[in-house]
Design a protein around this motif. Structure first.
Motif, PDB file in Angstrom:
ATOM      1  N   GLN A 139       0.191  -0.939  -0.125  1.00 54.47           N
ATOM      2  CA  GLN A 139      -0.272   0.050  -0.628  1.00 54.47           C
ATOM      3  C   GLN A 139       1.233   1.106   0.070  1.00 54.47           C
ATOM      4  O   GLN A 139       0.456   2.067  -0.345  1.00 54.47           O
ATOM      5  CB  GLN A 139      -1.047  -0.215   1.100  1.00 54.47           C
ATOM      6  N   GLN A 140       1.774   0.965   0.764  1.00 58.12           N
ATOM      7  CA  GLN A 140       3.036   2.259   0.650  1.00 58.12           C
ATOM      8  C   GLN A 140       3.972   2.696  -0.812  1.00 58.12           C
ATOM      9  O   GLN A 140       3.517   3.495  -1.178  1.00 58.12           O
ATOM     10  CB  GLN A 140       3.939   2.359   1.583  1.00 58.12           C
ATOM     11  N   ARG A 141       4.144   1.814  -1.930  1.00 57.86           N
ATOM     12  CA  ARG A 141       4.889   1.702  -2.428  1.00 57.86           C
ATOM     13  C   ARG A 141       3.561   1.987  -3.692  1.00 57.86           C
ATOM     14  O   ARG A 141       3.967   2.640  -4.827  1.00 57.86           O
ATOM     15  CB  ARG A 141       4.886   0.424  -3.036  1.00 57.86           C
ATOM     16  N   THR A 142       2.084   1.326  -2.985  1.00 54.77           N
ATOM     17  CA  THR A 142       1.091   2.865  -4.518  1.00 54.77           C
ATOM     18  C   THR A 142       1.336   3.613  -4.214  1.00 54.77           C
ATOM     19  O   THR A 142       0.574   4.593  -4.886  1.00 54.77           O
ATOM     20  CB  THR A 142      -0.800   0.937  -3.889  1.00 54.77           C
ATOM     21  N   ALA A 143       0.718   4.096  -2.675  1.00 57.57           N
ATOM     22  CA  ALA A 143       0.931   5.772  -2.623  1.00 57.57           C
ATOM     23  C   ALA A 143       1.858   6.987  -3.231  1.00 57.57           C
ATOM     24  O   ALA A 143       1.363   7.587  -3.575  1.00 57.57           O
ATOM     25  CB  ALA A 143       0.240   5.901  -1.139  1.00 57.57           C
ATOM     26  N   ILE A 144       3.086   5.724  -2.965  1.00 53.60           N
ATOM     27  CA  ILE A 144       4.103   6.477  -4.093  1.00 53.60           C
ATOM     28  C   ILE A 144       3.551   6.534  -4.565  1.00 53.60           C
ATOM     29  O   ILE A 144       4.368   7.286  -5.943  1.00 53.60           O
ATOM     30  CB  ILE A 144       5.529   5.636  -3.206  1.00 53.60           C
ATOM     31  N   GLY A 167      15.610  -3.375  -0.014  1.00 52.72           N
ATOM     32  CA  GLY A 167      15.310  -3.023  -1.034  1.00 52.72           C
ATOM     33  C   GLY A 167      14.784  -2.400  -1.500  1.00 52.72           C
ATOM     34  O   GLY A 167      14.983  -1.863  -2.306  1.00 52.72           O
ATOM     35  N   ASN A 168      13.584  -2.653  -1.188  1.00 51.90           N
ATOM     36  CA  ASN A 168      12.044  -0.934  -1.710  1.00 51.90           C
ATOM     37  C   ASN A 168      12.917  -0.124  -1.122  1.00 51.90           C
ATOM     38  O   ASN A 168      12.021   0.764  -2.045  1.00 51.90           O
ATOM     39  CB  ASN A 168      11.191  -2.699  -1.396  1.00 51.90           C
ATOM     40  N   ARG A 169      13.318   0.142  -0.055  1.00 52.58           N
ATOM     41  CA  ARG A 169      13.696   1.670   0.942  1.00 52.58           C
ATOM     42  C   ARG A 169      14.372   1.793  -0.311  1.00 52.58           C
ATOM     43  O   ARG A 169      14.309   3.582  -0.677  1.00 52.58           O
ATOM     44  CB  ARG A 169      13.726   1.263   2.093  1.00 52.58           C
ATOM     45  N   GLN A 170      15.276   1.240  -1.133  1.00 50.41           N
ATOM     46  CA  GLN A 170      15.993   2.096  -1.616  1.00 50.41           C
ATOM     47  C   GLN A 170      15.619   1.981  -2.853  1.00 50.41           C
ATOM     48  O   GLN A 170      15.722   3.685  -3.417  1.00 50.41           O
ATOM     49  CB  GLN A 170      16.955   0.967  -1.905  1.00 50.41           C
ATOM     50  N   ARG A 171      15.000   1.680  -3.313  1.00 48.21           N
ATOM     51  CA  ARG A 171      14.271   1.858  -5.110  1.00 48.21           C
ATOM     52  C   ARG A 171      13.177   3.317  -4.263  1.00 48.21           C
ATOM     53  O   ARG A 171      13.638   3.949  -5.325  1.00 48.21           O
ATOM     54  CB  ARG A 171      13.185   0.575  -5.362  1.00 48.21           C
ATOM     55  N   VAL A 172      12.549   3.441  -3.369  1.00 47.26           N
ATOM     56  CA  VAL A 172      11.920   5.067  -2.935  1.00 47.26           C
ATOM     57  C   VAL A 172      13.138   5.789  -2.797  1.00 47.26           C
ATOM     58  O   VAL A 172      12.692   6.912  -3.806  1.00 47.26           O
ATOM     59  CB  VAL A 172      10.600   4.359  -1.945  1.00 47.26           C
ATOM     60  N   LEU A 176      12.635   9.194  -5.610  1.00 43.47           N
ATOM     61  CA  LEU A 176      13.029  10.636  -5.450  1.00 43.47           C
ATOM     62  C   LEU A 176      13.701  11.240  -5.310  1.00 43.47           C
ATOM     63  O   LEU A 176      13.655  12.200  -5.738  1.00 43.47           O
ATOM     64  CB  LEU A 176      12.680  10.597  -3.645  1.00 43.47           C
ATOM     65  N   HIS A 177      14.871  10.570  -5.880  1.00 46.10           N
ATOM     66  CA  HIS A 177      16.571  11.866  -6.228  1.00 46.10           C
ATOM     67  C   HIS A 177      16.258  11.660  -7.804  1.00 46.10           C
ATOM     68  O   HIS A 177      16.377  12.802  -7.683  1.00 46.10           O
ATOM     69  CB  HIS A 177      17.501  10.544  -5.667  1.00 46.10           C
ATOM     70  N   ASP A 178      15.715  10.710  -8.865  1.00 48.82           N
ATOM     71  CA  ASP A 178      15.269  10.808  -9.828  1.00 48.82           C
ATOM     72  C   ASP A 178      14.304  12.437  -9.777  1.00 48.82           C
ATOM     73  O   ASP A 178      13.823  13.140 -11.286  1.00 48.82           O
ATOM     74  CB  ASP A 178      14.503   9.196 -10.599  1.00 48.82           C
ATOM     75  N   GLU A 179      12.788  12.284  -9.045  1.00 48.70           N
ATOM     76  CA  GLU A 179      12.322  13.648  -9.341  1.00 48.70           C
ATOM     77  C   GLU A 179      13.074  14.758  -9.094  1.00 48.70           C
ATOM     78  O   GLU A 179      12.675  15.606 -10.084  1.00 48.70           O
ATOM     79  CB  GLU A 179      11.292  13.254  -8.268  1.00 48.70           C
ATOM     80  N   ALA A 180      14.235  15.114  -8.255  1.00 53.60           N
ATOM     81  CA  ALA A 180      14.825  15.593  -8.242  1.00 53.60           C
ATOM     82  C   ALA A 180      15.364  15.995  -8.990  1.00 53.60           C
ATOM     83  O   ALA A 180      15.791  17.539  -9.339  1.00 53.60           O
ATOM     84  CB  ALA A 180      15.760  16.082  -6.596  1.00 53.60           C
TER      85      ALA A 180
END
Length: 215
Positions: A139-144, A167-172, A176-180
């Protein structure tokens, strides 16, 4: 650009949760918002998102006083809340598509963007599952995924890695850095010091005050 100048925020008649907070959310950077539980991280994000009007000081976006949440949405301020904000009786796909279409994206393009973003978050296999059937981390990843798909100019994310494995924490974090990198101003509330250390700047909240740790 989103700027807070000597902002104090509170709820009802209770004492202010935050006092005299000043910070500029800069495009192209990820700002970690840190502090213990109850320090006011969510409160500050809500002020940035137009959900809370400051008692004192000013929140401005592109030089204009931020009036409310609708005004923030007009200025492409996207909030990914801690409780994910998803509709539990819709699928992961539907949650993204509804948000995109409501934001003016054509239906065909919304379907394409939804599929691409769910894939980036490793959720292709859960695309057609109801949100209420997903795990907390899914659910967290869906919200992201929904927040990223909206492609705002400012992205506010509240403790969105708390239920994720390494692994998923690093993916997120990578996303976020890609967005920046594409020029988005990202504010990421976290209690995880390792996650905070991966951000370019850090604003630490303690006893109602804010201190720039890294800028």
């Amino acid at each position: 650009m989103l700027t807070l100048q000597r902002v104090s925020v509170g709820y009802g008649d209770a004492p202010a949760v935050l006092r005299d907070v000043s910070v500029t959310v800069r495009p192209g950077r990820v700002l970690a918002l840190t502090g213990s539980s109850g320090a006011g991280k969510t409160t500050l994000l809500h002020a940035m998102a137009g959900l809370l009007r400051p008692r004192d000081g000013a929140v401005t976006v592109d030089g204009q006083a931020l009036r409310d949440r609708d005004h923030a949405v007009e200025h492409r301020i996207v909030l990914v809340p801690q409780d994910n904000g998803l509709a539990p009786i819709l699928t992961a796909t539907e949650n993204l598509q509804v948000a995109l279409v409501a934001g003016g994206v054509a239906a065909a393009k919304a379907r394409q963007q939804t599929a691409a973003m769910l894939d980036r978050l490793g959720l292709s296999g859960q695309a057609d599952q109801l949100v209420e059937e997903l795990s907390g981390g899914q659910q967290q990843r869906t919200a992201i995924a929904r927040g990223l798909a909206l492609r705002g100019g400012v992205l506010l994310a509240d403790e969105v890695t708390s239920e994720l494995d390494a692994g998923n924490r690093q993916r997120v974090l990578d996303l976020l850095h890609d967005e920046a990198l594409r020029g988005v101003a990202v504010v990421f509330a976290t209690h995880d010091p390792e996650v905070a250390a991966a951000c370019e700047a850090e604003l630490h909240l303690v006893e109602g005050r804010a201190e720039i740790v890294r800028d």
